[in-house]
Write a protein that holds these residues in place. Structure first.
Motif, PDB file in Angstrom:
ATOM      1  N   LEU A 179       0.823  -1.207   0.000  1.00  0.00           N
ATOM      2  CA  LEU A 179       0.000   0.000   0.000  1.00  0.00           C
ATOM      3  C   LEU A 179       0.857   1.258   0.000  1.00  0.00           C
ATOM      4  O   LEU A 179       0.487   2.272  -0.628  1.00  0.00           O
ATOM      5  CB  LEU A 179      -0.939  -0.007   1.204  1.00  0.00           C
ATOM      6  N   ARG A 180       1.976   1.209   0.677  1.00  0.00           N
ATOM      7  CA  ARG A 180       2.879   2.374   0.663  1.00  0.00           C
ATOM      8  C   ARG A 180       3.438   2.592  -0.739  1.00  0.00           C
ATOM      9  O   ARG A 180       3.556   3.743  -1.194  1.00  0.00           O
ATOM     10  CB  ARG A 180       4.010   2.166   1.670  1.00  0.00           C
ATOM     11  N   ALA A 181       3.788   1.512  -1.436  1.00  0.00           N
ATOM     12  CA  ALA A 181       4.293   1.661  -2.800  1.00  0.00           C
ATOM     13  C   ALA A 181       3.227   2.222  -3.733  1.00  0.00           C
ATOM     14  O   ALA A 181       3.511   3.077  -4.583  1.00  0.00           O
ATOM     15  CB  ALA A 181       4.797   0.309  -3.311  1.00  0.00           C
ATOM     16  N   VAL A 182       1.986   1.764  -3.576  1.00  0.00           N
ATOM     17  CA  VAL A 182       0.896   2.286  -4.403  1.00  0.00           C
ATOM     18  C   VAL A 182       0.634   3.757  -4.077  1.00  0.00           C
ATOM     19  O   VAL A 182       0.384   4.581  -4.968  1.00  0.00           O
ATOM     20  CB  VAL A 182      -0.375   1.443  -4.207  1.00  0.00           C
ATOM     21  N   LEU A 183       0.713   4.108  -2.793  1.00  0.00           N
ATOM     22  CA  LEU A 183       0.485   5.494  -2.399  1.00  0.00           C
ATOM     23  C   LEU A 183       1.544   6.419  -2.979  1.00  0.00           C
ATOM     24  O   LEU A 183       1.225   7.490  -3.521  1.00  0.00           O
ATOM     25  CB  LEU A 183       0.473   5.596  -0.872  1.00  0.00           C
ATOM     26  N   GLU A 194       9.259   4.132   5.910  1.00  0.00           N
ATOM     27  CA  GLU A 194       8.926   2.728   6.125  1.00  0.00           C
ATOM     28  C   GLU A 194       9.296   2.283   7.531  1.00  0.00           C
ATOM     29  O   GLU A 194       8.596   1.460   8.139  1.00  0.00           O
ATOM     30  CB  GLU A 194       9.653   1.862   5.093  1.00  0.00           C
ATOM     31  N   GLU A 195      10.389   2.816   8.090  1.00  0.00           N
ATOM     32  CA  GLU A 195      10.796   2.404   9.430  1.00  0.00           C
ATOM     33  C   GLU A 195       9.743   2.777  10.468  1.00  0.00           C
ATOM     34  O   GLU A 195       9.441   1.982  11.372  1.00  0.00           O
ATOM     35  CB  GLU A 195      12.144   3.044   9.796  1.00  0.00           C
ATOM     36  N   GLU A 196       9.175   3.966  10.356  1.00  0.00           N
ATOM     37  CA  GLU A 196       8.142   4.382  11.299  1.00  0.00           C
ATOM     38  C   GLU A 196       6.885   3.537  11.152  1.00  0.00           C
ATOM     39  O   GLU A 196       6.237   3.185  12.155  1.00  0.00           O
ATOM     40  CB  GLU A 196       7.820   5.860  11.084  1.00  0.00           C
ATOM     41  N   LEU A 197       6.524   3.207   9.935  1.00  0.00           N
ATOM     42  CA  LEU A 197       5.343   2.377   9.712  1.00  0.00           C
ATOM     43  C   LEU A 197       5.545   0.971  10.274  1.00  0.00           C
ATOM     44  O   LEU A 197       4.629   0.401  10.884  1.00  0.00           O
ATOM     45  CB  LEU A 197       5.030   2.304   8.216  1.00  0.00           C
ATOM     46  N   VAL A 198       6.718   0.415  10.073  1.00  0.00           N
ATOM     47  CA  VAL A 198       6.992  -0.936  10.566  1.00  0.00           C
ATOM     48  C   VAL A 198       6.972  -0.968  12.088  1.00  0.00           C
ATOM     49  O   VAL A 198       6.427  -1.899  12.704  1.00  0.00           O
ATOM     50  CB  VAL A 198       8.342  -1.434  10.012  1.00  0.00           C
ATOM     51  N   LEU A 218      -5.890  -3.408   8.509  1.00  0.00           N
ATOM     52  CA  LEU A 218      -4.891  -3.027   9.503  1.00  0.00           C
ATOM     53  C   LEU A 218      -3.749  -2.252   8.856  1.00  0.00           C
ATOM     54  O   LEU A 218      -3.284  -1.237   9.391  1.00  0.00           O
ATOM     55  CB  LEU A 218      -4.362  -4.266  10.211  1.00  0.00           C
ATOM     56  N   ALA A 219      -3.293  -2.717   7.701  1.00  0.00           N
ATOM     57  CA  ALA A 219      -2.210  -2.021   7.009  1.00  0.00           C
ATOM     58  C   ALA A 219      -2.650  -0.635   6.545  1.00  0.00           C
ATOM     59  O   ALA A 219      -1.892   0.338   6.658  1.00  0.00           O
ATOM     60  CB  ALA A 219      -1.735  -2.858   5.819  1.00  0.00           C
ATOM     61  N   LEU A 220      -3.871  -0.533   6.047  1.00  0.00           N
ATOM     62  CA  LEU A 220      -4.362   0.766   5.584  1.00  0.00           C
ATOM     63  C   LEU A 220      -4.531   1.744   6.742  1.00  0.00           C
ATOM     64  O   LEU A 220      -4.190   2.935   6.626  1.00  0.00           O
ATOM     65  CB  LEU A 220      -5.689   0.586   4.848  1.00  0.00           C
ATOM     66  N   VAL A 221      -5.029   1.271   7.870  1.00  0.00           N
ATOM     67  CA  VAL A 221      -5.209   2.142   9.034  1.00  0.00           C
ATOM     68  C   VAL A 221      -3.857   2.610   9.570  1.00  0.00           C
ATOM     69  O   VAL A 221      -3.680   3.785   9.929  1.00  0.00           O
ATOM     70  CB  VAL A 221      -6.015   1.411  10.112  1.00  0.00           C
ATOM     71  N   VAL A 222      -2.873   1.700   9.639  1.00  0.00           N
ATOM     72  CA  VAL A 222      -1.540   2.086  10.098  1.00  0.00           C
ATOM     73  C   VAL A 222      -0.912   3.102   9.152  1.00  0.00           C
ATOM     74  O   VAL A 222      -0.264   4.067   9.579  1.00  0.00           O
ATOM     75  CB  VAL A 222      -0.654   0.827  10.230  1.00  0.00           C
ATOM     76  N   LEU A 223      -1.113   2.904   7.851  1.00  0.00           N
ATOM     77  CA  LEU A 223      -0.564   3.841   6.876  1.00  0.00           C
ATOM     78  C   LEU A 223      -1.176   5.231   7.031  1.00  0.00           C
ATOM     79  O   LEU A 223      -0.458   6.245   7.052  1.00  0.00           O
ATOM     80  CB  LEU A 223      -0.811   3.308   5.465  1.00  0.00           C
ATOM     81  N   TYR A 224      -2.484   5.293   7.195  1.00  0.00           N
ATOM     82  CA  TYR A 224      -3.139   6.590   7.311  1.00  0.00           C
ATOM     83  C   TYR A 224      -3.017   7.190   8.701  1.00  0.00           C
ATOM     84  O   TYR A 224      -3.288   8.382   8.880  1.00  0.00           O
ATOM     85  CB  TYR A 224      -4.605   6.481   6.902  1.00  0.00           C
ATOM     86  N   TYR A 225      -2.603   6.404   9.670  1.00  0.00           N
ATOM     87  CA  TYR A 225      -2.298   6.976  10.982  1.00  0.00           C
ATOM     88  C   TYR A 225      -1.106   7.923  10.874  1.00  0.00           C
ATOM     89  O   TYR A 225      -1.071   8.984  11.516  1.00  0.00           O
ATOM     90  CB  TYR A 225      -2.020   5.862  11.985  1.00  0.00           C
ATOM     91  N   LYS A 226      -0.122   7.529  10.078  1.00  0.00           N
ATOM     92  CA  LYS A 226       1.027   8.404   9.845  1.00  0.00           C
ATOM     93  C   LYS A 226       0.708   9.517   8.857  1.00  0.00           C
ATOM     94  O   LYS A 226       1.244  10.630   8.954  1.00  0.00           O
ATOM     95  CB  LYS A 226       2.208   7.573   9.336  1.00  0.00           C
ATOM     96  N   LEU A 227      -0.163   9.226   7.886  1.00  0.00           N
ATOM     97  CA  LEU A 227      -0.501  10.248   6.910  1.00  0.00           C
ATOM     98  C   LEU A 227      -1.349  11.363   7.512  1.00  0.00           C
ATOM     99  O   LEU A 227      -1.370  12.479   6.984  1.00  0.00           O
ATOM    100  CB  LEU A 227      -1.246   9.619   5.732  1.00  0.00           C
ATOM    101  N   GLU A 228      -2.060  11.077   8.595  1.00  0.00           N
ATOM    102  CA  GLU A 228      -2.847  12.121   9.246  1.00  0.00           C
ATOM    103  C   GLU A 228      -1.951  13.252   9.751  1.00  0.00           C
ATOM    104  O   GLU A 228      -2.356  14.423   9.755  1.00  0.00           O
ATOM    105  CB  GLU A 228      -3.653  11.522  10.395  1.00  0.00           C
TER     106      GLU A 228
END
Length: 362
Positions: A179-183, A194-198, A218-228
């Protein structure tokens, strides 16, 4: 479980070197082909745990599950393992508890066995030699089981989870990287490390509150938690007179399209977002109360202290030296035996107390 093609986790790593030569259209086709393959087999690797909070009939509780997950994370930190091994080991543990009824006394052995299988699968995927033996896992984990027990339990896990083929399922970490690569393909200005997301995914995966959440959600929510955080920074900049970047609208539209493509309902996604925020906030509160330098105390017996350094025949007292002011040649000779020590008791480098303080930076 995944076929060796565009959707296999190994394919994403093996094609990472050749992805630079692909055009943006070809790269998008490859990523969405992998996304479709992940969606087809997502249900096979999805845990469905129903553990009680308190054990009534000798059942494994959510606390025992979280304890096993934290043991796996400690092993990951101790041996400096990649995050792929940890997330895969936690997924194997949850899937095994979903299929089998386990007694609490077997949880330590199952935990080490899951880490053992995860190490084998990672070594096979990366074509590297495994450097950590089963004996080392047993010794560091202090699971009170033998290496033979771990080997036998690993065979049981391989049989019950149908891992004989050697291929592993796509975990939440694979989803997160995809999802990060697609984003980044759609919004290159989005700053998500990527380190913060992991690290955030490791925290969430170790909590039983998020164990039954779909790996894609779960992956999408974690990704957008940082994007917020990025969106909040852009919003503050726009309030101060700056224009809102175009990537902000791309992020919102990307979330809607991805949610529809993966068949994610708004209620399920909102529920997953609430649980992830609760887990992260609780973790941050615990980290705020804990000191940066943790003080560990090892309590050793007197017998162990003698084995480590024989101090039973040493003394910190010296005989008094009598000075002769008038007769220089009459200075008495100083007799010292081999059983006497010149160290002061208060400044000795070896503590006389059986409690040894040990400090670590983690």
């Amino acid at each position: 479980m995944l076929r060796s093609g565009a959707g296999h986790p190994d394919a994403a790593r093996s094609q990472a070197s050749t992805s630079r030569q692909l055009s943006p259209e070809e790269e998008a086709q490859r990523l969405y082909a992998t996304l479709n393959d992940y969606l087809l087999l997502e249900h096979k690797a999805q845990p469905r745990l129903c553990l009680p909070v308190e054990s009534e009939n000798g059942e494994v509780t959510t606390g025992a599950r979280d304890g096993a997950a934290h043991v796996l994370r400690c092993l990951k930190v101790w041996f400096d393992l990649p995050a792929d091994v940890l997330i895969n080991a936690i997924n194997l543990f949850d899937r095994f508890l979903t299929k089998m009824k386990v007694r609490p006394c077997h949880v330590p052995c199952i935990t080490v066995s899951c880490m053992n299988i995860a190490l084998e699968q990672y070594a096979a995927e990366t074509n590297t030699k495994r450097s950590i033996s089963v004996e080392e896992l047993v010794s560091i984990s202090q699971s009170a089981c033998t290496a033979g027990d771990v080997v036998r339990m690993s065979r049981v896990l391989v049989d019950k989870l149908s891992l004989a083929g050697g291929a592993r399922a796509a975990t939440a970490l694979d989803w997160l990287r995809l999802l990060r690569a697609v984003l980044l393909l759609h919004a290159p200005a989005a700053s998500v490390q990527e380190e913060e997301l992991v690290q955030l995914l490791e925290i969430v995966s170790c909590d039983a509150a998020c164990v039954n959440t779909r790996t894609s959600e779960l992956a999408l929510v974690v990704l957008y938690y940082k994007l917020e955080e990025q969106l909040a920074e852009w919003s503050r900049a726009s309030e101060e007179g700056g224009a809102l970047p175009e990537d902000a609208y791309v992020l919102i539209d990307f979330a809607r399209q991805l949610q529809a493509h993966c068949n994610m309902s708004e209620a399920a996604l909102s529920h997953a977002r609430t649980r992830v925020r609760h887990v992260v906030s609780r973790y941050e509160r615990c980290e705020a109360r804990r000191d940066q330098r943790q003080r560990l105390v090892w309590r050793l017996s007197e017998r162990t202290l003698k084995v480590l350094r024989p101090t039973d025949r040493l003394t910190s007292l010296l005989p008094t030296i009598e000075e002769q002011h008038f007769a220089v040649d009459a200075t008495p000779t100083r007799n010292r035996s081999g059983s006497e020590c010149s160290e002061n008791e208060e400044t000795s480098d070896w503590p006389r107390s059986p409690v040894l303080p040990v400090y670590c930076d983690n």
